[in-house]
Structures are given as structure tokens and as C-alpha cells.
Write a protein that holds these residues in place. Structure first.
Motif, PDB file in Angstrom:
ATOM      1  N   LEU A  42      -7.499  -0.646   5.631  1.00 41.73           N
ATOM      2  CA  LEU A  42      -6.282  -0.489   6.443  1.00 41.73           C
ATOM      3  C   LEU A  42      -6.671  -0.102   7.863  1.00 41.73           C
ATOM      4  O   LEU A  42      -7.534   0.764   8.051  1.00 41.73           O
ATOM      5  CB  LEU A  42      -5.400   0.640   5.865  1.00 41.73           C
ATOM      6  N   SER A  43      -6.018  -0.692   8.856  1.00 41.70           N
ATOM      7  CA  SER A  43      -6.241  -0.229  10.230  1.00 41.70           C
ATOM      8  C   SER A  43      -5.544   1.123  10.379  1.00 41.70           C
ATOM      9  O   SER A  43      -4.619   1.431   9.616  1.00 41.70           O
ATOM     10  CB  SER A  43      -5.676  -1.237  11.231  1.00 41.70           C
ATOM     11  N   PRO A  44      -5.934   1.951  11.363  1.00 42.26           N
ATOM     12  CA  PRO A  44      -5.289   3.259  11.527  1.00 42.26           C
ATOM     13  C   PRO A  44      -3.778   3.126  11.740  1.00 42.26           C
ATOM     14  O   PRO A  44      -3.009   3.922  11.219  1.00 42.26           O
ATOM     15  CB  PRO A  44      -5.960   3.838  12.776  1.00 42.26           C
ATOM     16  N   GLU A  45      -3.344   2.081  12.463  1.00 41.80           N
ATOM     17  CA  GLU A  45      -1.902   1.891  12.696  1.00 41.80           C
ATOM     18  C   GLU A  45      -1.184   1.615  11.376  1.00 41.80           C
ATOM     19  O   GLU A  45      -0.122   2.177  11.096  1.00 41.80           O
ATOM     20  CB  GLU A  45      -1.643   0.725  13.661  1.00 41.80           C
ATOM     21  N   ALA A  46      -1.781   0.742  10.566  1.00 42.25           N
ATOM     22  CA  ALA A  46      -1.171   0.408   9.269  1.00 42.25           C
ATOM     23  C   ALA A  46      -1.158   1.640   8.372  1.00 42.25           C
ATOM     24  O   ALA A  46      -0.175   1.892   7.661  1.00 42.25           O
ATOM     25  CB  ALA A  46      -1.959  -0.718   8.604  1.00 42.25           C
ATOM     26  N   ASP A  47      -2.224   2.407   8.408  1.00 43.02           N
ATOM     27  CA  ASP A  47      -2.321   3.619   7.585  1.00 43.02           C
ATOM     28  C   ASP A  47      -1.176   4.572   7.932  1.00 43.02           C
ATOM     29  O   ASP A  47      -0.481   5.077   7.034  1.00 43.02           O
ATOM     30  CB  ASP A  47      -3.685   4.271   7.864  1.00 43.02           C
ATOM     31  N   ARG A  48      -0.970   4.790   9.225  1.00 42.83           N
ATOM     32  CA  ARG A  48       0.093   5.703   9.663  1.00 42.83           C
ATOM     33  C   ARG A  48       1.466   5.182   9.241  1.00 42.83           C
ATOM     34  O   ARG A  48       2.277   5.903   8.667  1.00 42.83           O
ATOM     35  CB  ARG A  48       0.058   5.869  11.192  1.00 42.83           C
ATOM     36  N   ALA A  49       1.698   3.889   9.513  1.00 47.41           N
ATOM     37  CA  ALA A  49       3.022   3.317   9.238  1.00 47.41           C
ATOM     38  C   ALA A  49       3.325   3.344   7.735  1.00 47.41           C
ATOM     39  O   ALA A  49       4.431   3.714   7.319  1.00 47.41           O
ATOM     40  CB  ALA A  49       3.087   1.894   9.771  1.00 47.41           C
ATOM     41  N   LEU A  50       2.352   2.980   6.912  1.00 48.48           N
ATOM     42  CA  LEU A  50       2.587   2.940   5.463  1.00 48.48           C
ATOM     43  C   LEU A  50       2.765   4.345   4.900  1.00 48.48           C
ATOM     44  O   LEU A  50       3.598   4.566   4.020  1.00 48.48           O
ATOM     45  CB  LEU A  50       1.421   2.220   4.759  1.00 48.48           C
ATOM     46  N   THR A  51       1.992   5.297   5.409  1.00 50.30           N
ATOM     47  CA  THR A  51       2.136   6.687   4.946  1.00 50.30           C
ATOM     48  C   THR A  51       3.537   7.191   5.279  1.00 50.30           C
ATOM     49  O   THR A  51       4.210   7.791   4.439  1.00 50.30           O
ATOM     50  CB  THR A  51       1.061   7.590   5.594  1.00 50.30           C
ATOM     51  N   GLN A  52       3.957   6.917   6.517  1.00 52.50           N
ATOM     52  CA  GLN A  52       5.302   7.351   6.936  1.00 52.50           C
ATOM     53  C   GLN A  52       6.392   6.713   6.087  1.00 52.50           C
ATOM     54  O   GLN A  52       7.412   7.328   5.793  1.00 52.50           O
ATOM     55  CB  GLN A  52       5.533   6.990   8.400  1.00 52.50           C
ATOM     56  N   ALA A  53       6.154   5.471   5.693  1.00 50.18           N
ATOM     57  CA  ALA A  53       7.154   4.757   4.892  1.00 50.18           C
ATOM     58  C   ALA A  53       7.121   5.184   3.426  1.00 50.18           C
ATOM     59  O   ALA A  53       7.860   4.634   2.601  1.00 50.18           O
ATOM     60  CB  ALA A  53       6.928   3.253   5.020  1.00 50.18           C
ATOM     61  N   GLY A  54       6.226   6.113   3.065  1.00 55.64           N
ATOM     62  CA  GLY A  54       6.235   6.685   1.712  1.00 55.64           C
ATOM     63  C   GLY A  54       5.269   6.026   0.727  1.00 55.64           C
ATOM     64  O   GLY A  54       5.283   6.368  -0.458  1.00 55.64           O
ATOM     65  N   HIS A  55       4.439   5.085   1.191  1.00 51.91           N
ATOM     66  CA  HIS A  55       3.439   4.506   0.274  1.00 51.91           C
ATOM     67  C   HIS A  55       2.352   5.559   0.031  1.00 51.91           C
ATOM     68  O   HIS A  55       2.038   6.341   0.929  1.00 51.91           O
ATOM     69  CB  HIS A  55       2.787   3.270   0.904  1.00 51.91           C
ATOM     70  N   ILE A  56       1.788   5.544  -1.169  1.00 50.13           N
ATOM     71  CA  ILE A  56       0.683   6.474  -1.447  1.00 50.13           C
ATOM     72  C   ILE A  56      -0.620   5.698  -1.278  1.00 50.13           C
ATOM     73  O   ILE A  56      -0.836   4.682  -1.952  1.00 50.13           O
ATOM     74  CB  ILE A  56       0.760   7.037  -2.885  1.00 50.13           C
ATOM     75  N   ILE A  57      -1.460   6.175  -0.370  1.00 50.96           N
ATOM     76  CA  ILE A  57      -2.738   5.500  -0.139  1.00 50.96           C
ATOM     77  C   ILE A  57      -3.853   6.388  -0.685  1.00 50.96           C
ATOM     78  O   ILE A  57      -4.048   7.506  -0.216  1.00 50.96           O
ATOM     79  CB  ILE A  57      -2.928   5.217   1.360  1.00 50.96           C
ATOM     80  N   VAL A  58      -4.528   5.862  -1.714  1.00 52.19           N
ATOM     81  CA  VAL A  58      -5.660   6.606  -2.279  1.00 52.19           C
ATOM     82  C   VAL A  58      -6.878   6.177  -1.463  1.00 52.19           C
ATOM     83  O   VAL A  58      -7.299   5.022  -1.530  1.00 52.19           O
ATOM     84  CB  VAL A  58      -5.840   6.286  -3.781  1.00 52.19           C
ATOM     85  N   PRO A  59      -7.430   7.086  -0.649  1.00 53.05           N
ATOM     86  CA  PRO A  59      -8.363   6.662   0.388  1.00 53.05           C
ATOM     87  C   PRO A  59      -9.742   6.255  -0.142  1.00 53.05           C
ATOM     88  O   PRO A  59     -10.192   6.761  -1.174  1.00 53.05           O
ATOM     89  CB  PRO A  59      -8.484   7.908   1.273  1.00 53.05           C
ATOM     90  N   ASP A  60     -10.355   5.334   0.596  1.00 55.45           N
ATOM     91  CA  ASP A  60     -11.672   4.799   0.237  1.00 55.45           C
ATOM     92  C   ASP A  60     -12.717   5.876  -0.039  1.00 55.45           C
ATOM     93  O   ASP A  60     -13.487   5.764  -0.985  1.00 55.45           O
ATOM     94  CB  ASP A  60     -12.176   3.852   1.338  1.00 55.45           C
ATOM     95  N   ILE A  61     -12.727   6.946   0.770  1.00 56.52           N
ATOM     96  CA  ILE A  61     -13.818   7.919   0.585  1.00 56.52           C
ATOM     97  C   ILE A  61     -13.683   8.688  -0.734  1.00 56.52           C
ATOM     98  O   ILE A  61     -14.613   9.360  -1.151  1.00 56.52           O
ATOM     99  CB  ILE A  61     -13.964   8.897   1.789  1.00 56.52           C
ATOM    100  N   LEU A  62     -12.551   8.545  -1.395  1.00 54.23           N
ATOM    101  CA  LEU A  62     -12.403   9.067  -2.769  1.00 54.23           C
ATOM    102  C   LEU A  62     -12.460   7.898  -3.768  1.00 54.23           C
ATOM    103  O   LEU A  62     -13.279   7.893  -4.688  1.00 54.23           O
ATOM    104  CB  LEU A  62     -11.058   9.797  -2.905  1.00 54.23           C
ATOM    105  N   ALA A  63     -11.613   6.900  -3.555  1.00 59.52           N
ATOM    106  CA  ALA A  63     -11.414   5.854  -4.569  1.00 59.52           C
ATOM    107  C   ALA A  63     -12.689   5.075  -4.891  1.00 59.52           C
ATOM    108  O   ALA A  63     -12.923   4.716  -6.054  1.00 59.52           O
ATOM    109  CB  ALA A  63     -10.322   4.886  -4.113  1.00 59.52           C
ATOM    110  N   ASN A  64     -13.529   4.807  -3.872  1.00 59.89           N
ATOM    111  CA  ASN A  64     -14.717   3.998  -4.183  1.00 59.89           C
ATOM    112  C   ASN A  64     -16.006   4.808  -4.219  1.00 59.89           C
ATOM    113  O   ASN A  64     -17.098   4.258  -4.120  1.00 59.89           O
ATOM    114  CB  ASN A  64     -14.806   2.761  -3.265  1.00 59.89           C
ATOM    115  N   ALA A  65     -15.866   6.132  -4.453  1.00 58.70           N
ATOM    116  CA  ALA A  65     -17.055   6.998  -4.488  1.00 58.70           C
ATOM    117  C   ALA A  65     -17.834   6.894  -5.801  1.00 58.70           C
ATOM    118  O   ALA A  65     -18.903   7.485  -5.939  1.00 58.70           O
ATOM    119  CB  ALA A  65     -16.634   8.456  -4.252  1.00 58.70           C
ATOM    120  N   GLY A  66     -17.321   6.129  -6.773  1.00 60.42           N
ATOM    121  CA  GLY A  66     -17.999   6.024  -8.069  1.00 60.42           C
ATOM    122  C   GLY A  66     -19.371   5.364  -7.959  1.00 60.42           C
ATOM    123  O   GLY A  66     -20.306   5.721  -8.688  1.00 60.42           O
ATOM    124  N   GLY A  67     -19.503   4.402  -7.041  1.00 62.44           N
ATOM    125  CA  GLY A  67     -20.782   3.694  -6.886  1.00 62.44           C
ATOM    126  C   GLY A  67     -21.883   4.639  -6.455  1.00 62.44           C
ATOM    127  O   GLY A  67     -22.956   4.703  -7.061  1.00 62.44           O
TER     128      GLY A  67
END
Ligand code: NAD
Length: 418
Positions: A317-342
Motif C-alpha cells: 500500500l502507498s502511504p496515501e492509500a494506507d491513510r485513506a483505507l485506515t480512515q475508512a475503517g479497513h483493518i490493515i494487518v501490516p507487512d512487518i507483522l503479517a509476513n514475519a514468518g519467513g
């Protein structure tokens, strides 16, 4: 990209009232080496490829991160990816800092022998920069098992001894670990499962769209499908397929093997081909970007319908998209957590290589599960307690750990006696 990434650092520093010395140290990479790899092509000609390796910060341990072969690789991208790795390793509580490397190349244009020459040339160029206690490499986009095997083999040739610990993600025969192949996807799957109740997700009714059908996307699709999630969309670089009645990831992969593309694969109902842009905008509960950076931007974020975005790619996500989607109530599980399994299982590979004692798959999976569940819960709790987004919470969580190791060496407050 690095300037944008630094905004996340600034915000986390402000949230925690961190000593300014910490921000000062983390705003730039510690060191980056650039090289030009000169390869003899099959037709006898010579070609040059730009390559980089960055060690962003090593306060918590040797730097750690993958090597990417892609035509869009740039210095900015590599430094940003190593910044993200620094935080990812801290979020997963690994004794590593962050690094990354890459070559600007379209591997589809190379013969297998040219690819081997390029992989070995990368190690020849960066061997003095990397090492088991300095900077540990791993796979990333278009650097699969055989590329990693050539790289590990070359590193051992240069050092004159078996040196498996400098590169993780190796094939088993090269000292790899069981459970690494699907570790990134499995880590994201454990994260989503940990959040299911909080996010009110019911696997038996929830729908998923997945962008990217390589290592991460395919294994994510398989794990979620086996749990009951309905996979309604899948795409790769050639386009996507959509079926509201659901797709079977194994059948789609079989089709991709046979034809080179996911397009044309058959699902359980009326399957149709779609573009990558359409895949991102599908009606679904969970969107899993598992391909490239910046797929959701200010331009298309208003059309994203998924309630939950599980960031398996780095920086989708670009920073603009991240801000807009967060504000609109979408839940974003961030990369630095979600893909840390590798990187979590890569750490286990490094531990096993050092000890010479190899674990079985259930031990590797149990450790991965515990790590992902613990850190996911910690991020979710911070998200609620501090009333910040999950991304901000993940940065706060990682920064606390990094700051401890920076501050343990003394800050201005120690030196001026205040
Ligand atoms: P991969 O090379 O195995 O697969 C990449 C996939 O993305 C392929 O299916 C390719 O066709 C697809 N793709 C490429 N361009 C695309 C486009 N424009 N639109 C849609 N799909 C496209 O790579 P991977 O290892 O699966 O990595 C995927 C992402 O996950 C990357 O962002 C990587 O940095 C991240 N990641 C990977 C790991 C890992 O362990 N492999 C760990 C952490 C993060």
C-alpha cells in the motif's frame, strides 16, 4: 520510499516519546554497497547488471534480509526494504537487524546458465560484506531454491569451507530447515487465525482474493482454503481469475504449470479471467497482496472493498492509500507483522546451522505458531490500548525493542549527565 518509511519511524518515536538519538540513528541505513555485475551471456556478449546490498541497522544482531532479482530494483527500494526488515525482525523478537539486497534484472530473459552466473557473481561481489555474524541473506522475489543453492555454494567456495550459516532459505540438501518453504505464508495464516475472533471473521463464510501466486501467494491460498475460506480471486504477473463460487488453489497451480498463467483456470462455478487491477477491487472479506510494492495507491484505494487487508508482500500500500483505507475503517494487518514468518523460520535455520543439530517439522511449526500468535496479540493489544492503527502499533512494538538496544549504549542524557 525511504522518506515515506521514515514517517512511520517518526510517528512511532512520537508515540513513545523516544530519545532523539534513536531517531537520529535509525533515519539512515548504516551502510550500502553498490556493485555492477558483469556476466558473460550465452551468445558470448557481456552484460552489466546493477546490484546492491544494504545493512540498515545491526543494534539487535547481524543484519538479515533477502535478495531480490527484479527489473524495478533500485537503491531506494533496497534501502527501504532493509528498513522494513529492521522493524520486522524486532517485531518478531529475533536477534537480528535489517538488511536487503537485489539485482536489477528480468530473470525471464536469462537462460538457466546465465542465471547461475549472475547468482554466483552477486556473491563474488558482496562476499566481504556478508557473513554469518554480519549480514545473512535469504530468498526474495525471483530468487528461488536453486538460486540460493548457487549462492550458498559460491560463498563456501570463496571462504574455503562449508559456510551454510551465511544464507538461509537453502534447499534441505544444502543445510536448509524443514518448514521454510511455506513459512512466510504460514506465519500470515497464524496471524489471521489469531485475529479471527477480534475481526469477526468466520472461515466458513469468509471470502479471500490473493494477488501474486508465487511462494507466498500460493501457500497462503492453500492454507486458507484448507481452513474453509473461499478463495474467489487469484492473480499472477499475467493477470487473474475470479470465481464467486470459489477456486481450488491446487487446481489453479496445476493450470499455471501447464500453461504458464493462472488465467483460464477453472473454479467451482462460473470462472472468468480478470486483470490485476480488478482483482484488488473484488468484493471479498480479506485481500491478500502477495506480489509487489505499491499495488494499492491513492488512485485505486477508493475502490477497495475488502474489510481486511493482510499485507503478505512488503509495502503493497502507498502511504496515501494506507491513510485513506485506515480512515475508512479497513483493518490493515501490516507487512512487518503479517509476513514475519519467513524470517522467523530463517532464524531457526541459522540456529540449526550453527548447532549442527536439525529439528523436525513439528518443532519448527510450533515455534513459528507461538511467535506469530504472541507478537500478533501484542500488536493487537497496542492497537486497542493506544487507539492507533495496527501498522502504527507494529512500529511502536518493534521500536521499543530497537530503542532499548540503542539506549543501552548510552544516549545524550547519559553523556551530558541530565
Ligand atoms: P515469488 O517470486 O515466488 O512470487 C511472486 C509472484 O508475484 C509471482 O506469482 C508473480 O507472477 C507475481 N507478480 C509479479 N508481478 C505481479 C503483478 N504486477 N501483479 C500480480 N502479480 C505479480 O515471490 P514471493 O517469495 O512469493 O514474494 C512475494 C512477496 O512477498 C514479495 O513482496 C516479497 O518481498 C514478500 N515476502 C516474501 C517472503 C518469502 O519468504 N518468500 C518473505 C517476506 C516477504
Amino acid at each position: 520510499m525511504l522518506a515515506n518509511a521514515r514517517d512511520n519511524l517518526r510517528a512511532a518515536c512520537d508515540q513513545l516519546n523516544i530519545h532523539p538519538d534513536v531517531y537520529e540513528e535509525l533515519k539512515w541505513p548504516r551502510e550500502t554497497l553498490a556493485s555492477t555485475l558483469l556476466i558473460r551471456m550465452d551468445d558470448g556478449s557481456r552484460r552489466a547488471f546493477k546490484a546492491w546490498r544494504c545493512r540498515y541497522n545491526d543494534r539487535r544482531g547481524p543484519t538479515k534480509g533477502g535478495v531480490r532479482f527484479h527489473p524495478n530494483v533500485s537503491l531506494d527500494e533496497i534501502e527501504t526494504l532493509s528498513f522494513w526488515m529492521t522493524f520486522k525482525c524486532a517485531v518478531a523478537n529475533l536477534p537480528f537487524g535489517g538488511g536487503k539486497g537485489g539485482v536489477c534484472v528480468d530473470t525471464k530473459q536469462l537462460s538457466p546458465v546465465e542465471l547461475e552466473r549472475l547468482s554466483r557473481a552477486y556473491i563474488e561481489a558482496f562476499a566481504p560484506f556478508i557473513g554469518p555474524d554480519r549480514d545473512i541473506m535469504a530468498p526474495d522475489m525471483y530468487t528461488n531454491g536453486i538460486v540460493i543453492a548457487w549462492m550458498s555454494d559460491e560463498y563456501s567456495s570463496i571462504t574455503g569451507q562449508a559456510s551454510p550459516t551465511a544464507i538461509t532459505g537453502k534447499p534441505l540438501a544444502f543445510g536448509g530447515t524443514v518448514g521454510r518453504v511455506d513459512a512466510t505464508a504460514r506465519g500470515g495464516y497464524y496471524t489471521l487465525r489469531q485475529l479471527e475472533k477480534s475481526l469477526d471473521l468466520d472461515p466458513d463464510n469468509a471470502t479471500v482474493a490473493i494477488q501474486g501466486f508465487g511462494n507466498v501467494g500460493y501457500h497462503c491460498a492453500k492454507l486458507l482454503h484448507a481452513d474453509g475460506y473461499k478463495i474467489v480471486g487469484i492473480s499472477d504477473s499475467s493477470g487473474g481469475v475470479y470465481d464467486p463460487s470459489g477456486l481450488d488453489p491446487l487446481a489453479v497451480m496445476q493450470h499455471k504449470h501447464e500453461t504458464g498463467s493462472v488465467q483460464g483456470a477453472k473454479g467451482h462455478g462460473e470462472t472468468r479471467d480478470i486483470s490485476n487491477a480488478e482483482l484488488l477491487e473484488l468484493e471479498c472479506d480479506v485481500l491478500v497482496p502477495a506480489a509487489l510494492e505499491r499495488q494499492v495507491t491513492a488512485e485505486n484505494c477508493g475502490r477497495i472493498k475488502a474489510r481486511v487487508i493482510l499485507e503478505m508482500a512488503n509495502g503493497p500500500l502507498s502511504p496515501e492509500a494506507d491513510r485513506a483505507l485506515t480512515q475508512a475503517g479497513h483493518i490493515i494487518v501490516p507487512d512487518i507483522l503479517a509476513n514475519a514468518g519467513g524470517v522467523t523460520v530463517s532464524h531457526l535455520e541459522w540456529v540449526q546451522n550453527r548447532s549442527g543439530f536439525y529439528w523436525d517439522e513439528s518443532r519448527v511449526r510450533d515455534h513459528l505458531k507461538t511467535t506469530m500468535e504472541t507478537e500478533t496479540q501484542a500488536v493487537w493489544t497496542l492497537h486497542n490500548e493506544m487507539e492507533i492503527s495496527m501498522r502504527e502499533a507494529a512500529y511502536v512494538h518493534g521500536l521499543r525493542r530497537i530503542a532499548e538496544s540503542v539506549e543501552a549504549r548510552g544516549t545524550q542524557a547519559y553523556f551530558d549527565g541530565s
